[in-house]
Design a protein around this motif. Structure first.
Motif, mmCIF file in Angstrom:
data_model
loop_
_atom_site.group_PDB
_atom_site.id
_atom_site.type_symbol
_atom_site.label_atom_id
_atom_site.label_comp_id
_atom_site.label_asym_id
_atom_site.label_seq_id
_atom_site.Cartn_x
_atom_site.Cartn_y
_atom_site.Cartn_z
ATOM 1 N N PHE A 29 0.827 -1.207 0.000
ATOM 2 C CA PHE A 29 0.000 0.000 0.000
ATOM 3 C C PHE A 29 0.856 1.249 0.000
ATOM 4 O O PHE A 29 0.616 2.189 -0.780
ATOM 5 C CB PHE A 29 -0.921 0.019 1.224
ATOM 6 N N MET A 30 1.879 1.293 0.875
ATOM 7 C CA MET A 30 2.705 2.489 0.974
ATOM 8 C C MET A 30 3.485 2.741 -0.299
ATOM 9 O O MET A 30 3.562 3.885 -0.772
ATOM 10 C CB MET A 30 3.640 2.377 2.179
ATOM 11 N N ARG A 31 4.064 1.702 -0.892
ATOM 12 C CA ARG A 31 4.826 1.889 -2.138
ATOM 13 C C ARG A 31 3.927 2.457 -3.231
ATOM 14 O O ARG A 31 4.282 3.429 -3.906
ATOM 15 C CB ARG A 31 5.456 0.576 -2.601
ATOM 16 N N LYS A 32 2.757 1.832 -3.413
ATOM 17 C CA LYS A 32 1.862 2.285 -4.485
ATOM 18 C C LYS A 32 1.377 3.705 -4.226
ATOM 19 O O LYS A 32 1.376 4.550 -5.135
ATOM 20 C CB LYS A 32 0.662 1.340 -4.608
ATOM 21 N N MET A 88 8.744 14.569 16.571
ATOM 22 C CA MET A 88 9.076 15.879 16.032
ATOM 23 C C MET A 88 8.358 16.112 14.699
ATOM 24 O O MET A 88 8.112 15.156 13.950
ATOM 25 C CB MET A 88 10.589 16.002 15.836
ATOM 26 N N PRO A 89 8.026 17.358 14.382
ATOM 27 C CA PRO A 89 7.321 17.651 13.124
ATOM 28 C C PRO A 89 8.257 17.652 11.924
ATOM 29 O O PRO A 89 8.357 18.636 11.179
ATOM 30 C CB PRO A 89 6.728 19.042 13.381
ATOM 31 N N GLU A 90 8.956 16.530 11.749
ATOM 32 C CA GLU A 90 9.927 16.430 10.659
ATOM 33 C C GLU A 90 9.737 15.160 9.842
ATOM 34 O O GLU A 90 10.693 14.634 9.278
ATOM 35 C CB GLU A 90 11.353 16.445 11.224
ATOM 36 N N THR A 91 8.518 14.666 9.780
ATOM 37 C CA THR A 91 8.251 13.472 8.985
ATOM 38 C C THR A 91 8.583 13.753 7.517
ATOM 39 O O THR A 91 8.275 14.825 6.994
ATOM 40 C CB THR A 91 6.776 13.063 9.129
ATOM 41 N N ALA A 92 9.218 12.781 6.856
ATOM 42 C CA ALA A 92 9.624 12.987 5.459
ATOM 43 C C ALA A 92 9.517 11.685 4.681
ATOM 44 O O ALA A 92 9.646 10.590 5.233
ATOM 45 C CB ALA A 92 11.051 13.512 5.396
ATOM 46 N N ILE A 93 9.279 11.828 3.393
ATOM 47 C CA ILE A 93 9.291 10.698 2.462
ATOM 48 C C ILE A 93 10.270 11.019 1.344
ATOM 49 O O ILE A 93 10.244 12.110 0.773
ATOM 50 C CB ILE A 93 7.894 10.440 1.862
ATOM 51 N N HIS A 94 11.145 10.059 1.043
ATOM 52 C CA HIS A 94 12.109 10.215 -0.043
ATOM 53 C C HIS A 94 11.778 9.227 -1.160
ATOM 54 O O HIS A 94 11.503 8.063 -0.897
ATOM 55 C CB HIS A 94 13.536 9.920 0.440
ATOM 56 N N LYS A 95 11.853 9.699 -2.380
ATOM 57 C CA LYS A 95 11.709 8.826 -3.551
ATOM 58 C C LYS A 95 12.933 8.994 -4.448
ATOM 59 O O LYS A 95 13.185 10.086 -4.976
ATOM 60 C CB LYS A 95 10.443 9.158 -4.346
ATOM 61 N N GLY A 96 13.704 7.934 -4.606
ATOM 62 C CA GLY A 96 14.885 8.004 -5.464
ATOM 63 C C GLY A 96 15.855 9.074 -5.052
ATOM 64 O O GLY A 96 16.555 9.655 -5.880
ATOM 65 N N PHE A 97 15.936 9.320 -3.746
ATOM 66 C CA PHE A 97 16.780 10.399 -3.213
ATOM 67 C C PHE A 97 17.924 9.779 -2.432
ATOM 68 O O PHE A 97 17.706 9.012 -1.493
ATOM 69 C CB PHE A 97 15.928 11.296 -2.308
ATOM 70 N N TYR A 98 19.161 10.103 -2.822
ATOM 71 C CA TYR A 98 20.345 9.509 -2.217
ATOM 72 C C TYR A 98 21.220 10.613 -1.631
ATOM 73 O O TYR A 98 21.676 11.493 -2.365
ATOM 74 C CB TYR A 98 21.143 8.721 -3.252
ATOM 75 N N THR A 99 21.445 10.546 -0.336
ATOM 76 C CA THR A 99 22.307 11.532 0.322
ATOM 77 C C THR A 99 23.716 10.984 0.492
ATOM 78 O O THR A 99 23.907 9.776 0.607
ATOM 79 C CB THR A 99 21.750 11.890 1.708
ATOM 80 N N ARG A 220 20.834 3.199 -13.388
ATOM 81 C CA ARG A 220 20.664 1.772 -13.684
ATOM 82 C C ARG A 220 19.719 1.071 -12.711
ATOM 83 O O ARG A 220 19.418 -0.108 -12.897
ATOM 84 C CB ARG A 220 22.023 1.077 -13.665
ATOM 85 N N VAL A 221 19.278 1.766 -11.679
ATOM 86 C CA VAL A 221 18.369 1.135 -10.718
ATOM 87 C C VAL A 221 17.055 0.815 -11.418
ATOM 88 O O VAL A 221 16.423 1.715 -12.003
ATOM 89 C CB VAL A 221 18.106 2.070 -9.518
ATOM 90 N N PRO A 222 16.609 -0.451 -11.391
ATOM 91 C CA PRO A 222 15.349 -0.813 -12.068
ATOM 92 C C PRO A 222 14.172 -0.027 -11.501
ATOM 93 O O PRO A 222 14.145 0.318 -10.324
ATOM 94 C CB PRO A 222 15.208 -2.309 -11.760
ATOM 95 N N LYS A 223 13.194 0.242 -12.353
ATOM 96 C CA LYS A 223 12.043 1.048 -11.940
ATOM 97 C C LYS A 223 11.320 0.423 -10.755
ATOM 98 O O LYS A 223 10.876 1.126 -9.848
ATOM 99 C CB LYS A 223 11.089 1.214 -13.116
ATOM 100 N N ASP A 224 11.221 -0.917 -10.760
ATOM 101 C CA ASP A 224 10.508 -1.560 -9.652
ATOM 102 C C ASP A 224 11.340 -1.617 -8.373
ATOM 103 O O ASP A 224 10.872 -2.111 -7.354
ATOM 104 C CB ASP A 224 10.034 -2.964 -10.036
ATOM 105 N N ARG A 225 12.576 -1.098 -8.449
ATOM 106 C CA ARG A 225 13.435 -1.037 -7.269
ATOM 107 C C ARG A 225 13.662 0.418 -6.834
ATOM 108 O O ARG A 225 14.568 0.697 -6.052
ATOM 109 C CB ARG A 225 14.789 -1.697 -7.568
#
Length: 255
Positions: A29-32, A88-99, A220-225
Motif C-alpha cells: 500500500f505504501m509503495r503504491k 518531532m514535526p519532521e516526517t519525510a518521504i524520499h523517492k529516489g533520493f540519495y544523500t 541503472r536502478v530498475p524502476k521496480d526497485r
C-alpha cells in the motif's frame, strides 16, 4: 518492546535494525500510494515538497499515520527514549533520493546550537525502507559508533575529490567511505541489511548516508526497485526537545 540486548546495541553502535514491523500488505500500500503521489503531482499540494522529497506529510497524507505510528513502532521508540517520547514535526518521504555522508546535527551546530551535546539529549530517526537493501542499494549505510565522536562535517559539509583522486579510487577499488577525509576515526562502515518493512533506527549524531547502487550509477536502478523511504524523528521527553523545536522553527520549512 525491545530486548535489553537491542537497547544496548543501539547505544553502543548508534543504530538498530528491528525486523518485520510492516506487513506485506502495508508495504505494498505504501509503495503504491507514495509512487502515485509523486507521479500524479499530488506532491505539489504543499510548497515545502519537491518532486523527490515530501516534507509536509501527515498534514496532507494522514493515511500513513496508523501504519507508521503503529503500536510496534511506538513500543520500540519508547524502549529507547523512555516514557512519552516526542514525535518531532519532521516526517519525510524520499523517492529516489540519495544523500552522501553527513550527520543530522551538523547544521544546527553550525548555526550555534549545542543542545545535542547535553547528556539528557537523545534524538533518533526511525525509518522504513520499502525495498530491500541489496545490490541496488535502497537502504542506509552508517559509521558504527560515530555518534560518540566529534562532528568532522562542521568544517567540511561536502567532500569533493579531484579528478585524479577519483581515478585512483576507481582503479584501486578504494571506497570513498574509507578515505581519511570522510572517515578519519576509521569507524566500521556498515550497510544495514534491512528488508522492506523493517524499522531502521539511528541516533541523529550517527554518520550516515544512503546505500548507493554499484559505482553510484543511479540511472541503472530498475524502476521496480525505486528507492522509497519514510522517516520520523523522535526525541526523549526533556527540555532539549524544546531546544530542537526552537531550532527547526528558524528554518523555512513547515514547523
Amino acid at each position: 518492546m525491545l530486548t535489553q540486548d537491542q537497547i544496548e546495541s543501539f547505544h553502543k553502535n548508534g543504530y538498530l535494525l528491528v525486523p518485520g514491523i510492516l506487513t506485506a500488505q502495508e508495504i505494498a500500500f505504501m509503495r503504491k500510494r507514495i509512487l502515485d503521489i509523486f507521479d500524479t503531482g499530488e506532491w505539489k499540494r504543499s510548497p515545502y515538497n519537491t518532486d523527490n522529497v515530501l516534507s509536509d506529510v501527515y498534514s496532507y497524507f494522514p493515511e500513513f499515520i496508523d501504519i507508521t505510528l503503529k503500536e510496534k513502532v511506538r513500543s520500540a521508540i519508547t524502549s529507547l527514549l523512555g516514557n512519552k517520547p516526542i514525535l518531532m514535526p519532521e516526517t519525510a518521504i524520499h523517492k529516489g533520493f540519495y544523500t552522501g555522508w553527513h550527520k543530522d546535527t551538523t547544521m544546527q551546530e553550525k548555526a550555534g546550537y549545542h543542545f545535542h551535546k547535553d547528556p539528557r539529549s537523545l534524538m533518533i530517526e526511525a525509518g522504513f525502507y520499502l525495498q530491500d537493501n541489496d545490490e541496488w542499494g535502497g537502504g542506509l549505510t552508517v559509521m558504527e559508533g560515530s555518534h560518540i565522536t566529534e562532528d568532522t562535517f562542521i568544517e567540511n559539509t561536502h567532500y569533493d575529490f579531484t579528478f585524479l583522486e577519483r581515478v585512483k579510487r576507481k582503479l584501486s577499488g578504494q571506497s570513498q567511505d574509507m578515505t581519511k577525509r570522510v572517515n578519519p576515526h576509521r569507524h566500521r562502515v556498515v550497510d544495514i541489511p534491512s528488508k522492506a518493512g523493517d524499522l531502521v533506527i539511528f541516533n541523529l549524531k550517527t554518520n550516515h548516508r544512503a546505500t548507493a547502487p554499484p559505482n553510484e550509477d543511479f540511472s541503472r536502478v530498475p524502476k521496480d526497485r525505486t528507492k522509497i523511504a519514510f522517516f520520523n524523528a523522535f526525541s526523549s521527553n526533556n527540555p532539549t526537545a524544546n531546544d530542537y523545536l526552537a531550532y527547526i522553527r528558524t528554518r523555512p520549512e513547515p514547523y
